[in-house]
Every structure is written in C-alpha cells, then in structure tokens.
Design a protein around this motif. Sequence first.
Motif, PDB file in Angstrom:
ATOM      1  N   ASP A 119      -0.797   7.368 -10.261  1.00  0.00           N
ATOM      2  CA  ASP A 119      -1.807   6.674  -9.455  1.00  0.00           C
ATOM      3  C   ASP A 119      -2.659   5.745 -10.316  1.00  0.00           C
ATOM      4  OD1 ASP A 119      -0.894   7.978  -7.196  1.00  0.00           O
ATOM      5  OD2 ASP A 119      -2.504   9.476  -7.190  1.00  0.00           O
ATOM      6  N   ALA A 120      -3.101   6.234 -11.465  1.00  0.00           N
ATOM      7  CA  ALA A 120      -3.936   5.422 -12.358  1.00  0.00           C
ATOM      8  C   ALA A 120      -3.151   4.237 -12.916  1.00  0.00           C
ATOM      9  CB  ALA A 120      -4.482   6.283 -13.499  1.00  0.00           C
ATOM     10  N   ALA A 121      -1.903   4.462 -13.276  1.00  0.00           N
ATOM     11  CA  ALA A 121      -1.080   3.385 -13.812  1.00  0.00           C
ATOM     12  C   ALA A 121      -0.809   2.327 -12.751  1.00  0.00           C
ATOM     13  CB  ALA A 121       0.236   3.947 -14.351  1.00  0.00           C
ATOM     14  N   ASP A 122      -0.488   2.768 -11.540  1.00  0.00           N
ATOM     15  CA  ASP A 122      -0.264   1.808 -10.453  1.00  0.00           C
ATOM     16  C   ASP A 122      -1.512   0.977 -10.203  1.00  0.00           C
ATOM     17  OD1 ASP A 122       2.358   2.597 -10.029  1.00  0.00           O
ATOM     18  OD2 ASP A 122       1.848   3.965  -8.390  1.00  0.00           O
ATOM     19  N   TYR A 123      -2.669   1.627 -10.193  1.00  0.00           N
ATOM     20  CA  TYR A 123      -3.933   0.918  -9.981  1.00  0.00           C
ATOM     21  C   TYR A 123      -4.155  -0.123 -11.079  1.00  0.00           C
ATOM     22  CZ  TYR A 123      -8.894  -0.013  -9.472  1.00  0.00           C
ATOM     23  OH  TYR A 123     -10.098  -0.650  -9.324  1.00  0.00           O
ATOM     24  N   ALA A 124      -3.955   0.281 -12.328  1.00  0.00           N
ATOM     25  CA  ALA A 124      -4.177  -0.630 -13.455  1.00  0.00           C
ATOM     26  C   ALA A 124      -3.228  -1.820 -13.393  1.00  0.00           C
ATOM     27  CB  ALA A 124      -4.017   0.113 -14.783  1.00  0.00           C
ATOM     28  N   ILE A 125      -1.972  -1.564 -13.106  1.00  0.00           N
ATOM     29  CA  ILE A 125      -0.992  -2.651 -13.046  1.00  0.00           C
ATOM     30  C   ILE A 125      -1.338  -3.619 -11.917  1.00  0.00           C
ATOM     31  CG2 ILE A 125       1.435  -3.195 -12.533  1.00  0.00           C
ATOM     32  CD1 ILE A 125       2.094  -0.513 -14.035  1.00  0.00           C
TER      33      ILE A 125
ATOM     34  N   HIS B  65      -4.328  -4.065 -10.291  1.00  0.00           N
ATOM     35  CA  HIS B  65      -5.638  -4.707 -10.366  1.00  0.00           C
ATOM     36  C   HIS B  65      -5.871  -5.518 -11.632  1.00  0.00           C
ATOM     37  CE1 HIS B  65      -7.149  -3.155  -6.628  1.00  0.00           C
ATOM     38  NE2 HIS B  65      -6.629  -1.984  -6.934  1.00  0.00           N
ATOM     39  N   PHE B  66      -5.200  -5.165 -12.716  1.00  0.00           N
ATOM     40  CA  PHE B  66      -5.443  -5.873 -13.974  1.00  0.00           C
ATOM     41  C   PHE B  66      -4.233  -6.676 -14.459  1.00  0.00           C
ATOM     42  CE2 PHE B  66      -8.149  -2.016 -14.212  1.00  0.00           C
ATOM     43  CZ  PHE B  66      -9.368  -2.653 -14.093  1.00  0.00           C
ATOM     44  N   GLY B  67      -3.066  -6.408 -13.915  1.00  0.00           N
ATOM     45  CA  GLY B  67      -1.866  -7.007 -14.466  1.00  0.00           C
ATOM     46  C   GLY B  67      -1.096  -7.947 -13.568  1.00  0.00           C
ATOM     47  N   MET B  68      -1.572  -8.131 -12.337  1.00  0.00           N
ATOM     48  CA  MET B  68      -0.837  -8.984 -11.409  1.00  0.00           C
ATOM     49  C   MET B  68      -1.423 -10.392 -11.393  1.00  0.00           C
ATOM     50  SD  MET B  68       1.459  -6.880  -9.869  1.00  0.00           S
ATOM     51  CE  MET B  68       1.971  -7.808  -8.470  1.00  0.00           C
ATOM     52  N   ILE B  69      -0.547 -11.395 -11.495  1.00  0.00           N
ATOM     53  CA  ILE B  69      -0.970 -12.777 -11.307  1.00  0.00           C
ATOM     54  C   ILE B  69      -1.016 -13.054  -9.806  1.00  0.00           C
ATOM     55  CG2 ILE B  69      -0.296 -15.185 -11.618  1.00  0.00           C
ATOM     56  CD1 ILE B  69       0.894 -14.332 -14.329  1.00  0.00           C
ATOM     57  N   ASN B  70       0.011 -12.644  -9.111  1.00  0.00           N
ATOM     58  CA  ASN B  70       0.055 -12.639  -7.655  1.00  0.00           C
ATOM     59  C   ASN B  70       1.001 -11.522  -7.259  1.00  0.00           C
ATOM     60  OD1 ASN B  70       2.739 -13.664  -7.680  1.00  0.00           O
ATOM     61  ND2 ASN B  70       1.957 -15.730  -7.875  1.00  0.00           N
ATOM     62  N   GLN B  71       1.418 -11.458  -6.025  1.00  0.00           N
ATOM     63  CA  GLN B  71       2.249 -10.339  -5.587  1.00  0.00           C
ATOM     64  C   GLN B  71       3.624 -10.307  -6.246  1.00  0.00           C
ATOM     65  OE1 GLN B  71       2.313 -10.546  -1.305  1.00  0.00           O
ATOM     66  NE2 GLN B  71       0.572  -9.172  -1.149  1.00  0.00           N
ATOM     67  N   ASP B  72       4.038 -11.422  -6.814  1.00  0.00           N
ATOM     68  CA  ASP B  72       5.394 -11.491  -7.358  1.00  0.00           C
ATOM     69  C   ASP B  72       5.477 -11.471  -8.876  1.00  0.00           C
ATOM     70  OD1 ASP B  72       6.516 -11.696  -4.784  1.00  0.00           O
ATOM     71  OD2 ASP B  72       6.096 -13.843  -4.747  1.00  0.00           O
ATOM     72  N   TYR B  73       4.382 -11.727  -9.570  1.00  0.00           N
ATOM     73  CA  TYR B  73       4.459 -11.896 -11.024  1.00  0.00           C
ATOM     74  C   TYR B  73       3.424 -11.046 -11.753  1.00  0.00           C
ATOM     75  CZ  TYR B  73       7.267 -15.924  -9.793  1.00  0.00           C
ATOM     76  OH  TYR B  73       8.234 -16.726  -9.273  1.00  0.00           O
TER      77      TYR B  73
ATOM     78  N   LEU C 288      -0.487  -8.841 -19.761  1.00  0.00           N
ATOM     79  CA  LEU C 288      -1.077  -7.502 -19.735  1.00  0.00           C
ATOM     80  C   LEU C 288      -0.333  -6.613 -18.753  1.00  0.00           C
ATOM     81  CD1 LEU C 288      -3.217  -5.410 -20.468  1.00  0.00           C
ATOM     82  CD2 LEU C 288      -4.695  -6.434 -18.711  1.00  0.00           C
ATOM     83  N   GLY C 289      -0.001  -7.162 -17.606  1.00  0.00           N
ATOM     84  CA  GLY C 289       0.743  -6.389 -16.612  1.00  0.00           C
ATOM     85  C   GLY C 289       2.091  -5.937 -17.130  1.00  0.00           C
TER      86      GLY C 289
ATOM     87  N   LYS D 167       2.864  -5.412 -20.281  1.00  0.00           N
ATOM     88  CA  LYS D 167       2.613  -4.357 -21.271  1.00  0.00           C
ATOM     89  C   LYS D 167       2.266  -3.043 -20.589  1.00  0.00           C
ATOM     90  CE  LYS D 167       1.193  -7.556 -24.858  1.00  0.00           C
ATOM     91  NZ  LYS D 167       0.104  -8.100 -25.642  1.00  0.00           N
ATOM     92  N   LEU D 168       1.448  -3.105 -19.535  1.00  0.00           N
ATOM     93  CA  LEU D 168       1.101  -1.896 -18.785  1.00  0.00           C
ATOM     94  C   LEU D 168       2.343  -1.294 -18.139  1.00  0.00           C
ATOM     95  CD1 LEU D 168      -2.201  -3.044 -17.045  1.00  0.00           C
ATOM     96  CD2 LEU D 168      -2.005  -1.289 -18.810  1.00  0.00           C
ATOM     97  N   GLN D 169       3.198  -2.142 -17.578  1.00  0.00           N
ATOM     98  CA  GLN D 169       4.420  -1.651 -16.938  1.00  0.00           C
ATOM     99  C   GLN D 169       5.338  -1.006 -17.960  1.00  0.00           C
ATOM    100  OE1 GLN D 169       5.171  -1.844 -13.438  1.00  0.00           O
ATOM    101  NE2 GLN D 169       6.564  -0.283 -14.163  1.00  0.00           N
ATOM    102  N   PHE D 170       5.484  -1.618 -19.145  1.00  0.00           N
ATOM    103  CA  PHE D 170       6.313  -1.052 -20.206  1.00  0.00           C
ATOM    104  C   PHE D 170       5.765   0.312 -20.635  1.00  0.00           C
ATOM    105  CE2 PHE D 170       7.294  -0.420 -24.711  1.00  0.00           C
ATOM    106  CZ  PHE D 170       8.675  -0.458 -24.664  1.00  0.00           C
TER     107      PHE D 170
END
Length: 53
Positions: free
Chosen positions: A11-17, A19-27, A31-32, A34-37
């Motif tokens: 849940d925390a990882a999904d939230y971080a990715i 809210h902090f790692g998305m440029i838009n819904q597709d990209y 940081l995003g 790195k968070l996903q990795f």
Amino acid sequence: MSGNSVNDFMDAADYAIIHFGMINQDYLSDLGCKLQFLYDDIYRQTKINKKSE
C-alpha cells in the motif's frame, strides 16, 4: 514477515509511486522508475523469504 506487513508495504509503495513518481497516468518519472524498481526488488525478496519459511 506477516501478511499484514507485506500488505502495508504494498500500500505504501503504491501510494509513493502514484503520488511522487507519476508524470501522468501512462509514464513514470525517473523517481517513479526507481521507486518501482525498489518495490519490485523488495517484493521479490519477500516472496523468496516466504517460500523458504
């Protein structure tokens, strides 16, 4: 690691990715990515550790 701990992490990882790692819904931003990795690596390790218990 308990099931609740894994769910809390996911849940925390999904939230971080989202809210902090998305440029838009597709990209993902750099940081995003790195968070996903990091998320994938930790999640894989929890599955490996859970199998060895």
